[in-house]
Design a protein around this motif. Structure first.
Motif, PDB file in Angstrom:
ATOM      1  N   SER A   5       0.828  -1.210   0.000  1.00  0.00           N
ATOM      2  CA  SER A   5       0.000   0.000   0.000  1.00  0.00           C
ATOM      3  C   SER A   5       0.858   1.255   0.000  1.00  0.00           C
ATOM      4  O   SER A   5       0.458   2.286  -0.538  1.00  0.00           O
ATOM      5  CB  SER A   5      -0.936  -0.011   1.210  1.00  0.00           C
ATOM      6  OG  SER A   5      -0.171   0.014   2.392  1.00  0.00           O
ATOM      7  N   ALA A   6       2.060   1.181   0.589  1.00  0.00           N
ATOM      8  CA  ALA A   6       2.922   2.363   0.590  1.00  0.00           C
ATOM      9  C   ALA A   6       3.278   2.760  -0.835  1.00  0.00           C
ATOM     10  O   ALA A   6       3.303   3.941  -1.183  1.00  0.00           O
ATOM     11  CB  ALA A   6       4.195   2.080   1.394  1.00  0.00           C
ATOM     12  N   LEU A   7       3.516   1.742  -1.677  1.00  0.00           N
ATOM     13  CA  LEU A   7       3.878   2.013  -3.069  1.00  0.00           C
ATOM     14  C   LEU A   7       2.700   2.622  -3.829  1.00  0.00           C
ATOM     15  O   LEU A   7       2.845   3.594  -4.583  1.00  0.00           O
ATOM     16  CB  LEU A   7       4.331   0.709  -3.732  1.00  0.00           C
ATOM     17  CG  LEU A   7       4.989   0.838  -5.092  1.00  0.00           C
ATOM     18  CD1 LEU A   7       6.249   1.670  -4.988  1.00  0.00           C
ATOM     19  CD2 LEU A   7       5.286  -0.531  -5.666  1.00  0.00           C
ATOM     20  N   VAL A   8       1.502   2.052  -3.578  1.00  0.00           N
ATOM     21  CA  VAL A   8       0.300   2.593  -4.226  1.00  0.00           C
ATOM     22  C   VAL A   8       0.105   4.062  -3.841  1.00  0.00           C
ATOM     23  O   VAL A   8      -0.148   4.931  -4.685  1.00  0.00           O
ATOM     24  CB  VAL A   8      -0.934   1.756  -3.820  1.00  0.00           C
ATOM     25  CG1 VAL A   8      -2.199   2.371  -4.401  1.00  0.00           C
ATOM     26  CG2 VAL A   8      -0.777   0.328  -4.298  1.00  0.00           C
ATOM     27  N   THR A   9       0.246   4.339  -2.540  1.00  0.00           N
ATOM     28  CA  THR A   9       0.081   5.705  -2.054  1.00  0.00           C
ATOM     29  C   THR A   9       1.070   6.636  -2.723  1.00  0.00           C
ATOM     30  O   THR A   9       0.719   7.745  -3.155  1.00  0.00           O
ATOM     31  CB  THR A   9       0.294   5.746  -0.523  1.00  0.00           C
ATOM     32  OG1 THR A   9      -0.417   4.664   0.049  1.00  0.00           O
ATOM     33  CG2 THR A   9      -0.207   7.051   0.055  1.00  0.00           C
ATOM     34  N   LEU A  10       2.314   6.176  -2.834  1.00  0.00           N
ATOM     35  CA  LEU A  10       3.354   7.002  -3.453  1.00  0.00           C
ATOM     36  C   LEU A  10       2.994   7.316  -4.902  1.00  0.00           C
ATOM     37  O   LEU A  10       3.082   8.455  -5.358  1.00  0.00           O
ATOM     38  CB  LEU A  10       4.699   6.277  -3.382  1.00  0.00           C
ATOM     39  CG  LEU A  10       5.881   7.037  -3.975  1.00  0.00           C
ATOM     40  CD1 LEU A  10       6.228   8.223  -3.109  1.00  0.00           C
ATOM     41  CD2 LEU A  10       7.083   6.129  -4.155  1.00  0.00           C
ATOM     42  N   LEU A  11       2.553   6.287  -5.616  1.00  0.00           N
ATOM     43  CA  LEU A  11       2.214   6.479  -7.026  1.00  0.00           C
ATOM     44  C   LEU A  11       1.030   7.443  -7.180  1.00  0.00           C
ATOM     45  O   LEU A  11       1.046   8.339  -8.025  1.00  0.00           O
ATOM     46  CB  LEU A  11       1.884   5.124  -7.680  1.00  0.00           C
ATOM     47  CG  LEU A  11       3.102   4.212  -7.882  1.00  0.00           C
ATOM     48  CD1 LEU A  11       2.657   2.846  -8.392  1.00  0.00           C
ATOM     49  CD2 LEU A  11       4.081   4.854  -8.862  1.00  0.00           C
ATOM     50  N   ILE A  12       0.015   7.263  -6.331  1.00  0.00           N
ATOM     51  CA  ILE A  12      -1.144   8.163  -6.395  1.00  0.00           C
ATOM     52  C   ILE A  12      -0.702   9.600  -6.107  1.00  0.00           C
ATOM     53  O   ILE A  12      -1.102  10.547  -6.785  1.00  0.00           O
ATOM     54  CB  ILE A  12      -2.238   7.714  -5.399  1.00  0.00           C
ATOM     55  CG1 ILE A  12      -2.837   6.397  -5.849  1.00  0.00           C
ATOM     56  CG2 ILE A  12      -3.329   8.771  -5.280  1.00  0.00           C
ATOM     57  CD1 ILE A  12      -3.814   5.787  -4.877  1.00  0.00           C
ATOM     58  N   GLY A  13       0.171   9.742  -5.096  1.00  0.00           N
ATOM     59  CA  GLY A  13       0.660  11.075  -4.749  1.00  0.00           C
ATOM     60  C   GLY A  13       1.390  11.721  -5.904  1.00  0.00           C
ATOM     61  O   GLY A  13       1.191  12.902  -6.206  1.00  0.00           O
ATOM     62  N   MET A  14       2.234  10.927  -6.591  1.00  0.00           N
ATOM     63  CA  MET A  14       2.986  11.481  -7.721  1.00  0.00           C
ATOM     64  C   MET A  14       2.051  11.864  -8.854  1.00  0.00           C
ATOM     65  O   MET A  14       2.169  12.955  -9.441  1.00  0.00           O
ATOM     66  CB  MET A  14       4.019  10.468  -8.207  1.00  0.00           C
ATOM     67  CG  MET A  14       5.221  10.351  -7.280  1.00  0.00           C
ATOM     68  SD  MET A  14       6.205   8.892  -7.630  1.00  0.00           S
ATOM     69  CE  MET A  14       6.817   9.265  -9.253  1.00  0.00           C
ATOM     70  N   ALA A  15       1.077  10.999  -9.133  1.00  0.00           N
ATOM     71  CA  ALA A  15       0.128  11.299 -10.207  1.00  0.00           C
ATOM     72  C   ALA A  15      -0.650  12.564  -9.897  1.00  0.00           C
ATOM     73  O   ALA A  15      -0.857  13.431 -10.758  1.00  0.00           O
ATOM     74  CB  ALA A  15      -0.828  10.118 -10.392  1.00  0.00           C
ATOM     75  N   LEU A  16      -1.041  12.681  -8.635  1.00  0.00           N
ATOM     76  CA  LEU A  16      -1.812  13.845  -8.188  1.00  0.00           C
ATOM     77  C   LEU A  16      -1.002  15.126  -8.360  1.00  0.00           C
ATOM     78  O   LEU A  16      -1.492  16.135  -8.872  1.00  0.00           O
ATOM     79  CB  LEU A  16      -2.159  13.633  -6.710  1.00  0.00           C
ATOM     80  CG  LEU A  16      -3.279  14.447  -6.110  1.00  0.00           C
ATOM     81  CD1 LEU A  16      -4.566  14.179  -6.851  1.00  0.00           C
ATOM     82  CD2 LEU A  16      -3.428  14.077  -4.644  1.00  0.00           C
ATOM     83  N   THR A  17       0.280  15.054  -7.941  1.00  0.00           N
ATOM     84  CA  THR A  17       1.134  16.236  -8.052  1.00  0.00           C
ATOM     85  C   THR A  17       1.298  16.643  -9.505  1.00  0.00           C
ATOM     86  O   THR A  17       1.174  17.829  -9.855  1.00  0.00           O
ATOM     87  CB  THR A  17       2.507  15.933  -7.431  1.00  0.00           C
ATOM     88  OG1 THR A  17       2.305  15.370  -6.135  1.00  0.00           O
ATOM     89  CG2 THR A  17       3.335  17.194  -7.310  1.00  0.00           C
ATOM     90  N   LEU A  18       1.556  15.653 -10.360  1.00  0.00           N
ATOM     91  CA  LEU A  18       1.734  15.968 -11.778  1.00  0.00           C
ATOM     92  C   LEU A  18       0.452  16.548 -12.367  1.00  0.00           C
ATOM     93  O   LEU A  18       0.488  17.529 -13.110  1.00  0.00           O
ATOM     94  CB  LEU A  18       2.153  14.703 -12.543  1.00  0.00           C
ATOM     95  CG  LEU A  18       3.588  14.249 -12.270  1.00  0.00           C
ATOM     96  CD1 LEU A  18       3.862  12.916 -12.952  1.00  0.00           C
ATOM     97  CD2 LEU A  18       4.572  15.308 -12.745  1.00  0.00           C
ATOM     98  N   ALA A  19      -0.689  15.945 -11.997  1.00  0.00           N
ATOM     99  CA  ALA A  19      -1.962  16.444 -12.510  1.00  0.00           C
ATOM    100  C   ALA A  19      -2.172  17.891 -12.074  1.00  0.00           C
ATOM    101  O   ALA A  19      -2.569  18.751 -12.870  1.00  0.00           O
ATOM    102  CB  ALA A  19      -3.107  15.569 -12.012  1.00  0.00           C
TER     103      ALA A  19
END
Lengths: 292, 555
Positions: A5-19
């Motif tokens: 889940s830590a990896l999923v959270t990280l990926l979502i966070g990165m996608a969110l920041t880029l968006a």
């Protein structure tokens, strides 16, 4: 095997920041920029818009996810987990907004300074500025000094000069119900529209006759209240030729919505031509006399 | 021979049944309902005025009402919605109804003062609205009543406006004193401050703001009335007065007024979410501290309403920093609510939908609020439709959505009957879509050059103004399912039972509707108002070691 889940959270966070960054950079909500400080303002707007988008999408995403994932199924009358708090988690989400807010505050201070907002109000006379600077600074610290040492009147608010190298075109603005009147002390012209040359610093000294008005040019990203009894300043440098609306932004009576005018930004040649054609007769004669 | 008991005598003189709602009742529950119904009546009037504004703005010309009438309409709209709808309802209605239950008392600390506080409101409201018909002209200088405009507009209307706001301010102060005394002094023995439901803390914080800031508004308006009647020169520049001083004094009250409207809403949401998510309120202690931080910071941010006024640079900077930092305690509260929902078993009923829409709207309004706190940003959008959009996201998207959520949550307590969920969800959907359609486009309008409080505008803005007006129409329509629901349910709704939500807070530990003195016997001692949740059975098995499973199975 499930993805941690830590990896999923990280990926979502990165996608969110880029968006958020993409939206902040690509969604244009502002009118054209026509003054030197407008691009500076737009840079601040982009930063605020990006941060705001990231936070909003993140929080709303979390909210919607919770509502779907943790909805009560029919027939289930049980309780959720009895979690009453989590101190490290709360420290994190106290620290994040605090850091963001601190960053935004410092950044907008920098923007404000670049717009000339921190310049002293008292040095609006283009003469002997450097000599007066120290004294004026002290006077502005005490604030209640009604007159400067050189007898200038007190300026109560506004945006001062951003750079004092360029020659400043002074214009006196009088606001009344329901019009702005522009007076050019150097050439004696009085007009209902503001005409300014491209690329030259213009300083408006504004005062109202009756009630409070506000001088606003959306394309300049500048606004300043025009107050009876309390002169204010507004300094700007137009950077784009064109005609832009001047809008009264403070409720001033029944015709408030109709209290509008235009600011016309000329090429320097065009501005000189406008000056010549509008110069009052006697001044024009006096100016022409030495040559005859 | 019997001796007349004063209490019984008073009892017999009080009207019973529905007539008690028109009486000088001392029962906090009756007073709460009086505030609520009275508030809703003024909400419909203020909403009709908003309808006039949006109709006028559907076209770029001033062609629907006269220009000075338009200014009267926008002044009355603002004044009614703030002073006669949101403030009395979130404070007076829910505060009066719930606070005595929450502290384990049978009534407020000063029941007579409480009744006086309510009965100041209808006359003040009628006075305000009648000024349009009787005095010849209502106030037309906006709800801010900035001089010198307020000195030059028709004097009678302005004076009536001042009188009415003074009465409403008085009512608010009486209420504030009462809440402080009740929360601090009327707690059931054994009940500690840190065991109180969050709404008590919210009302305590709100009431501190009311008591500290409202007198400043009262003093300011009295000086303004001197300027109008006696031709003094406090705020009249022609007589040497200073118009900016008025703005400082006005906003010293009127910025905290935002928190007076919003903090109780925060408290109400904190009561609603744990019940319907079946989880304890997350981070009780930090929630309390963040309320108190908002109270303190709320008192030192007022000049951010004056960034384009006559304010020196250092003042602009100080108020930027102070205002920005309010986002920190506010953010804590929102993260705590999200954490309360996380892992719960959330009932998606009308109360929860309105509460979650409140989070959506308020986060949006909060983000634009942090942007507005930045001086350079504000210099462009101050006094434009961007600001109109921002504060409607805060006070309508925030407080009013919470009022609706609270209505669905506590209606079974008020009446003993459950509101219809289908009509409730329809009400929610129409309100949510209508609200966002109405106010989201106004951000763009403000950024691109439309000032607020205008009856006419640049035709380039026509399309988005019409979208906004359609949104307003949807919001008007959305009140129909609400009214139908409330009336039908009151007549023939399904009986709710005493505690339909299986809640643990003390107002549900009695009959619905409750008896006159709240509980038939002794007041219950509720030390864990949010004691929901399962400690062992619902544990996430994946996260546990074998030894934990073994020991939990053994016990």
């Amino acid at each position: 095997m499930a993805i941690p889940s830590a990896l999923v959270t990280l990926l979502i966070g990165m996608a969110l920041t880029l968006a958020g960054l993409w939206i902040g950079h690509n969604v244009r909500l502002l009118p054209v920029d026509a003054s030197a400080n407008a691009p500076v303002y737009d840079a601040l707007f982009e930063v605020l818009f990006s941060i705001g988008t990231i936070l909003f999408l993140g929080i709303v995403g979390l909210l919607l996810y919770s509502l779907v994932r943790f909805r009560r199924r029919p027939g289930d009358s049980g309780d959720g987990q009895a979690i009453e708090g989590n101190l490290p988690l709360e420290i994190v989400w106290t620290a994040i907004p605090a850091v963001v807010v601190l960053f935004v505050g410092i950044y907008s201070y920098d923007i404000y300074e670049r717009m000339g907002g921190m310049a002293s109000f008292h040095d609006h006379s283009p003469h002997d500025q450097t000599a007066m600077a120290a004294m004026v600074h002290e006077a502005s610290l005490t604030q209640q000094v009604s007159d400067d040492p050189d007898g200038q009147e007190r300026i109560w608010g506004g945006i001062g000069q951003s750079n004092d190298s360029a020659a400043v075109l002074p214009v006196e603005v009088t606001a009344m119900q329901f019009a702005f009147i522009f007076h050019y002390p150097d050439s004696g012209i009085t007009a209902g529209e503001l005409h300014v040359p491209l690329g030259q610093s213009v300083q408006l000294r504004m005062e109202a006759k009756d009630v409070i008005h506000a001088f606003w040019v959306p394309q300049f990203r500048l606004k300043q209240d025009v107050i009876p009894g309390q002169p204010t300043l507004l300094t700007f440098t137009p950077t784009r030729v064109g005609t832009y609306p001047i809008v009264c932004a403070e409720l001033c009576g029944p015709y408030h919505g109709g209290m509008r005018s235009n600011v016309v930004v000329h090429e320097p040649d065009g501005f000189d031509a406008w000056l010549q054609s509008n110069r009052p007769a006697q001044v024009a004669q006096a100016a022409a006399a030495p040559f005859s | 021979m019997t001796i007349a008991n004063p209490a019984e005598l008073e009892q017999s003189l009080q009207p019973q049944g529905w007539l008690k709602y028109f009486s000088f009742s001392l029962d906090h529950k009756v007073i709460g309902i009086q505030y609520l119904v009275c508030g809703f009546l003024f909400y419909f009037i203020g909403g009709a005025l908003a309808g006039v504004i949006r109709t006028e703005l559907a076209s770029p010309l001033s062609d629907f009402v006269r220009r000075d009438t338009y200014n009267e309409v926008l002044t009355l709209h603002g004044t009614i919605m703030i002073f006669l709808w949101i403030v009395p309802v979130v404070n007076g209605a829910f505060g009066n109804y719930l606070i005595p239950f929450y502290v384990g008392a049978r009534d407020m600390a000063f029941p007579r003062l409480n009744a006086v506080a309510f009965w100041l409101i209808p006359p003040a409201g009628i006075l305000l609205i009648s000024s349009y018909f009787i005095a010849g002209a209502a106030s037309q200088s906006g709800w801010t009543a900035y001089p010198p405009l307020s000195l030059t507009t028709p004097a009678a209307g302005q004076i009536v406006w001042i009188l009415s706001v003074l009465l409403l301010g008085g009512s608010s102060i009486f209420g504030g004193i009462n809440f402080i005394a009740t929360v601090l002094k009327l707690r059931r023995p054994g009940l500690k401050m840190m065991q109180l439901p969050m709404f008590c803390w919210a009302m305590l914080g709100t009431s501190i703001l009311v008591v500290l800031s409202t007198p400043v508004l009262a003093g300011t308006l009295i000086l303004l009335s001197f300027d109008i009647i006696a031709h003094t020169g406090f705020f009249n520049p022609a007589l040497g007065g200073n118009v900016v001083v008025y703005q400082h004094l006005f906003w010293f009250y009127s910025h905290p007024a935002v928190y007076i409207m919003v903090l109780p809403a925060f408290g109400l949401v904190s009561e609603i979410l744990p019940v319907h998510a079946r989880k304890p309120l997350f981070g009780y202690t930090t929630m309390v501290y963040s309320i108190m931080a908002i109270v303190v910071l709320g008192l030192i941010v007022w000049a951010h309403h004056m960034f384009t006024s006559g304010t020196p640079p250092w003042m602009r900077l100080f108020f930027t920093i102070a205002t920005s930092f309010i986002a920190v305690p506010t953010g804590i509260k929102f993260f705590n609510w999200l954490a309360t929902l996380w892992g719960g078993k959330i009932a998606l009923n009308s109360a929860v939908l309105f509460s979650c829409a409140f989070i959506f709207n308020f986060v949006f309004g909060g983000i634009t609020g942090v942007a507005l706190a930045q001086v350079p940003f504000d210099i462009h959008v101050h006094d434009t439709y961007f600001v109109v959009a921002h504060f409607h996201y805060i006070v309508y998207g925030g407080s009013v959505f919470v009022i609706f959520a609270s209505l669905y949550h506590w209606y079974p307590k008020f009446t003993g009957r459950l509101l219809n969920e289908d009509l409730g969800r329809l009400h929610f959907l129409l309100t949510f879509i209508g609200f966002n359609l109405c106010f989201a486009p106004q951000h763009w309008l403000g950024l691109n050059g439309m000032p607020r409080r205008v009856a006419e505008y640049d035709p380039a803005f026509t399309t988005w103004n019409q979208v906004s007006s359609v949104g307003a129409l949807l919001m008007a329509i959305s009140t129909l399912p609400l009214v139908i629901n409330v009336v039908l349910t009151a007549v023939s709704g399904p009986l709710a039972g005493d505690n339909p939500w299986r809640a643990l807070t003390p107002e549900w530990l009695t009959t619905s509707p409750p008896p006159v003195e709240n509980w038939a016997g002794e007041a219950p001692l509720v030390t864990e108002p949010y004691g929901y949740g399962e400690h062992t059975c619902a544990m996430d098995l994946g996260g546990l070691s074998g030894r934990d499973l073994w020991s939990s199975g053994k016990s």
